[in-house]
Design an enzyme around this catalytic site. Structure first.
Site, mmCIF file in Angstrom:
data_model
loop_
_atom_site.group_PDB
_atom_site.id
_atom_site.type_symbol
_atom_site.label_atom_id
_atom_site.label_comp_id
_atom_site.label_asym_id
_atom_site.label_seq_id
_atom_site.Cartn_x
_atom_site.Cartn_y
_atom_site.Cartn_z
ATOM 1 N N CYS A 28 0.818 -1.225 0.000
ATOM 2 C CA CYS A 28 0.000 0.000 0.000
ATOM 3 C C CYS A 28 0.844 1.264 0.000
ATOM 4 O O CYS A 28 2.061 1.243 0.088
ATOM 5 C CB CYS A 28 -0.929 -0.017 1.209
ATOM 6 N N ALA A 59 3.195 1.790 2.951
ATOM 7 C CA ALA A 59 4.444 1.042 2.796
ATOM 8 C C ALA A 59 5.404 1.799 1.885
ATOM 9 O O ALA A 59 6.617 1.843 2.136
ATOM 10 C CB ALA A 59 4.165 -0.355 2.241
ATOM 11 N N HIS A 83 5.426 6.703 -2.577
ATOM 12 C CA HIS A 83 6.687 7.312 -3.021
ATOM 13 C C HIS A 83 6.454 8.773 -3.381
ATOM 14 O O HIS A 83 7.189 9.661 -2.962
ATOM 15 C CB HIS A 83 7.238 6.608 -4.269
ATOM 16 N N ARG A 94 12.382 -4.109 6.293
ATOM 17 C CA ARG A 94 13.176 -3.774 5.110
ATOM 18 C C ARG A 94 14.597 -3.527 5.588
ATOM 19 O O ARG A 94 14.811 -2.850 6.583
ATOM 20 C CB ARG A 94 12.614 -2.542 4.396
#
Lengths: 542, 458
Positions: free
Chosen positions: A64, A67, A196, A98
């Site tokens: 999503c 994230a 992003h 991550r």
């Protein structure tokens, strides 16, 4: 360009048509537009549908917006405290999963091992969570004294109307440190990609350019490099050996302060185009700092990227140094991979990875003599597939329309063109600057491209194309390996790395060789065969 | 390591740091995987589903299948009914499960999607094929924890499948194993069978999340409780519910709906809680433990006394899910150890009440806390260090920072092998757990011993 050696009997067009037939009619039509077979001679441009809504129930790999924002772009800043405003899950799952490695700077501040959340409860959903958020920011500051704080909205926050931006603004005034709020609710856009963009926008408006600190020498920023397994450190090692200084890395091993003066560097190097191209473009417009697409994955592409940088700076001394480094590093790396490449020559691979690695790693696989039979991204856009020249043709659909596009103009004081317009044009024409050719043109005829691959599509690809290895993520890894096919995680490198740069290529080669040739794979089949008791009498072939 | 954790215990009202819990849906997804040929479905935006699958995969190193409604912004405003209908259509046509087990997220719960109504309509419209099941559980992430989500889905199974039945099948008993590992479910099933009963265990993730490698992939592995057995749960003579947080709701529901009486006991970790589990079975059914079970018990007590000198008086900090931690604390106490800090992230006063009663006669003041986190635990440890830490993988940072021996236990374990293959329940599980604890302490003694005190035999 030749057709693939390993699956000569597969009619790819037919395979795709049959694959989409498993779906209800409307879904089949949609999914058809997300797949293509590279044409026999690979000459004409091919187009693919991407960055579209996920089909409900199809079993996607996608995550999503939260994230993409917190997990990917902002989370790696280890000297900041990142507060997830939401129920506990989002913060919990993005806690240390991550592998964006972080070493603290001189001030020793390091919050990368912590998970911070407002842990919203029913009461907060009903009465609103703004007060709790404000209190949480205050407590985080009192207890941890970070260099900056970020706040990340999750699904329910947008629905109940908590204004995280207003809360952050007030807190910033009260505490005297930067508090960045991100409206990265999970339902925004169609994938991580929206996150992003939202992260890029806030870094651009509130952080980059807030401090002027001269950066000496041949200075670059590395954009879209998240230091998974130490990648950024290997890249920095090589660049510094060449005499090129990394001013800031977005965001691997990132420190808050380095972002503030990133606009003073000479050149932006874009590693992951998908996650950071927004910032690269906006920095050209506002500050006049050009960007070049690089790929530090693979021996030859590493060298090619270094030569691009040398070409930009146009200094014979630097170019000479770069060639020396290339010669030395290439020789060592090629020697080290040689025994592995001999084992891997002709092996086939598939890649299904986020928004950039499915392309980047094709260079490294070529270094090893391997062939890519299928590749796809989870959430890349058409420009990552087809190249940036198609940007003008991309229509933003209803699901992504609410992701803000910033209007940017040159900064009246800080705009500083690094090159003359003529030089800029020349380097653009040479495809050094502002150019990304995309993954599809780089793929051989006879291979398949699949966007947002589903579980059933992956299964069918495995059965039909029988690859020697699949490079994918954690959710797929053990599915693939049950089939008896090794799967290397290309998000987290199976807890190894670095894979970038010269040394990374050697690590990767060794591990791929080891995985494909691990003796245990041969033990999977049932070794016990019952002797056919009646075979003699019946004359059966069994 | 965790350099910013202060010794002073912070008074936090709003900020959660390093949680000792996660959110409901992952527990519901895990429970749903314990039904044969079931596809868990996450009704929310797809990030949740991806995170939950990933985390279960990291724990089990196995495929974890689930689908999602993949909410977009539009669905989040106007409701997710079309997304769920589309999902069901695609799921049944492409993946052909026998059961779709829907759970919700904070998104669909906040907007108030009414799952039963949406599903009923989908059934009426022929989107759900005949003979196929769609069940559901509400699992709002902003209430309780993953344990609550597990419990809600188990109750969901009972509410969809359990029917009242006049004809009780002699010797058939329901067993709700609680939120434990596949290996634990297998062991619990084995014990009940060994006592001569026919256990209907649900959920049952054995042979689902610990499948063999044969070169063949099966989307629906052979394990999991079959629908034909789930619909028989109303014909069972009795229900044995293990773990109040994980299993009480479903057991209560089956008692009310189908008049299947139940016995609630702790998750059988250690000697006494396993004894109580077996005694409960004896009392309710008249079945007896076999000689081999008593031998197992004797071997466990034997090992506890063989190694007592390494265990006696050792202080332990432990954390995790309430049902496990309650039993584990009692087991540690019975070994002569001192569980001085006992923490869970899951809310519920029962946790504090039970542990206070278990530890009430101990010659020290234990810290027992629900709704707490690992920053708090770490601060306790900084104030008064312990000899051993027992908990999930997240504790490795505290263990390293404070240089304390550490035994991994509970969910999730992301960085070691074996936890899903070796049970920690029952007498046999006790042997595995105890050997982990003893060997961890012995490794530390070997590491720290001066050369002249380094011993061959320990």
């Amino acid at each position: 360009m030749s057709d693939l050696k390993t699956c000569p009997d597969v009619d790819l067009e037919e395979f795709i048509e049959e694959t989409v037939k498993v779906y209800p009619a409307k879904v089949a039509k949609k999914r058809r537009s997300h797949m293509l077979a590279r044409t026999a001679h690979g000459e004409e441009e091919q187009s693919i549908n991407a960055n579209a809504r996920t089909v409900p129930g199809i079993i996607t790999q996608r995550g999503c917006c939260y994230a993409g924002c917190k997990g990917v772009v902002i989370g790696p800043y280890g000297d900041m405290v990142h507060i997830t405003h939401g129920p506990i899950g989002c913060g919990f799952y993005s806690w240390l999963t991550r592998r964006n490695l972080f070493k603290p700077g001189a001030d020793g501040k390091n919050y990368s091992q912590y998970c911070f959340s407002t842990d919203m409860q029913e009461h907060d959903i009903i009465f609103g969570g703004e007060k709790k958020l404000k209190q949480a920011i205050r407590e985080a500051y009192e207890e941890f004294k970070p260099n900056a704080i970020s706040v990340h909205a999750t699904c329910p926050v947008g629905l109940i109307g908590d204004d995280v931006v207003a809360v952050a603004r007030e807190a910033e005034k009260e505490l005297g440190i930067k508090v960045l709020a991100f409206n990265c609710e999970g339902y925004k856009g169609v994938s991580q990609s929206a996150g992003h963009h939202i992260a890029n926008n806030r870094l651009f408006t509130d952080v980059v350019g807030t401090q002027d600190k001269p950066v000496e020498g041949y200075s670059v920023n590395v954009l879209g490099e998240y230091n998974i397994g130490g990648d950024a450190w290997e890249i920095e090692r090589v660049l510094e050996k060449c005499g090129i200084k990394v001013a800031a890395t977005f965001s691997g091993d990132g420190k808050y302060e380095t972002m503030t003066y990133a606009h003073m560097a000479s050149l932006n190097l874009v590693m992951c185009h998908r996650s950071i191209n927004y910032l690269a473009e906006m920095m050209v417009t506002k500050y006049g700092i050009p960007w070049a697409k690089v790929n530090f994955i693979g021996i030859k592409s590493m060298s090619k990227s270094l030569r691009k940088i040398a070409r930009f700076f146009e200094d014979p001394e630097l170019s000479k140094k770069v060639e020396e480094v290339i010669a030395e590093e290439e020789k060592a790396a090629l020697e080290a991979i040689a025994p592995h490449a001999a084992n891997l020559e002709g092996k086939t691979a598939m890649l299904f990875v986020g928004g950039s690695r499915a392309h980047h790693y094709q260079d490294l696989l070529r270094d090893l003599g391997m062939t890519v039979t299928a590749a796809g991204y989870e959430f890349a856009h058409r420009d990552d597939y087809e190249g940036r020249h198609i940007l003008k043709d991309i229509k933003i659909d209803a699901d992504s329309r609410n992701i803000e596009e910033l209007k940017v103009s040159p900064d009246p004081e800080k705009y500083n063109p690094r090159l003359t317009p003529e030089k800029m044009k020349e380097l653009e024409e040479e495809r050094i600057l502002k150019h990304y050719e995309g993954m599809i043109p780089d793929m051989k005829s006879g291979s398949i491209v699949v966007d947002d691959v589903s579980h059933v599509e992956l299964e069918r690809l495995i059965i039909k194309l029988k690859p020697d290895i699949i490079l994918s993520g954690i959710k797929d890894k053990y599915v693939i390996e049950k089939f008896g096919i090794p799967s290397k995680q290309l998000h987290n490198y199976d807890y190894s790395g670095p894979y970038a740069g010269y040394k990374g290529a050697v690590n990767f080669a060794r591990e791929i060789d080891m995985m494909i040739h691990n003796p245990a794979w041969k033990l999977a089949a049932n070794p016990f065969k019952r002797k056919p008791l009646l075979s003699a009498e019946l004359g059966s072939q069994a | 390591m965790l350099d910013h954790t202060t010794k002073e215990i912070s008074q936090r009202k709003a900020l959660r740091v390093n949680p000792a819990k996660t959110c409901q849906p992952i527990g519901a997804m895990y429970a749903a995987l314990g039904i044969n040929r079931c596809l868990p479905h996450s009704h929310g935006s797809q990030g949740c589903c991806s995170y939950h699958r990933s985390h279960l995969t990291r724990h089990y190193k196995e495929p974890v299948m689930a689908s999602t409604s993949s909410f977009t912004e539009g669905a989040s405003v106007f409701g997710g009914s079309p997304n769920l209908r589309q999902s069901l259509k695609t799921i049944f046509q492409v993946y052909d499960p026998d059961v779709v087990a829907v759970h919700t997220t904070c998104l669909s719960e906040t907007i108030g999607d009414d799952i039963p109504t949406i599903v009923k309509k989908a059934q009426d419209d022929g989107i759900v094929p005949a003979g196929k099941w769609v069940i559901h559980a509400s699992t709002p992430s902003y209430a309780g924890s993953h344990v609550t989500g597990f419990s809600n889905m188990v109750k969901g199974m009972a509410s969809y499948f359990t029917k009242e039945s006049e004809n009780k099948v002699q010797g058939q008993v329901n067993v709700l194993p609680g939120y434990v590992e596949p290996s634990d479910m297998r062991e619990i099933k084995r014990m009940v069978r060994e006592m001569g009963l026919k256990p209907v265990v649900f959920p049952d993730t054995s042979d689902v999340l610990d499948t063999p490698k044969t070169g063949e992939y099966h989307m629906y592995p052979k394990g999991g409780i079959k629908v034909q057995d789930l619909v028989q749960t109303g014909s069972s003579e009795h229900t044995f519910a293990l773990g109040q947080f994980s299993s009480l709701d479903a057991a209560t529901y089956m008692d009310q709906k189908a008049k299947v009486p139940f016995t609630l006991s702790d998750i059988p970790i250690g000697v006494k809680s396993t004894d109580r589990f077996i005694q409960g079975i004896m009392d309710a059914t008249g079945a007896e433990p076999t000689a081999s079970m008593l031998d197992d018990r004797g071997r466990l007590v034997d090992m506890m006394t063989d190694y007592q000198h390494y265990l006696y008086g050792k202080t332990v900090g432990l954390w995790g899910d309430p049902d496990q931690v309650i039993s584990l604390a009692e087991f540690l106490k019975d070994m002569g150890m001192k569980p001085v800090y006992v923490v869970t992230g899951t809310p519920g006063k029962v946790f504090e009440k039970r542990l206070t009663s278990i530890l009430k006669d101990e010659p020290y003041e234990p810290v027992i806390a629900q709704s707490q986190d690992l920053l708090y635990l770490h601060q306790l440890v900084k104030n008064e260090p312990v000899d051993l830490l027992v908990g999930n993988t997240y504790g490795k940072y505290i263990a390293r920072a404070e240089d304390i021996p550490f035994v991994r236990f509970g969910f999730p374990i992301l960085d070691r092998a074996g936890h899903s293959y070796f049970p920690t329940v029952g007498y046999q599980g006790g042997l595995y757990l105890l050997s982990n604890i003893v060997n961890t302490l012995l490794d530390r003694m070997d590491r720290d011993a001066p050369e002249e005190r380094f011993e061959l035999v320990m």
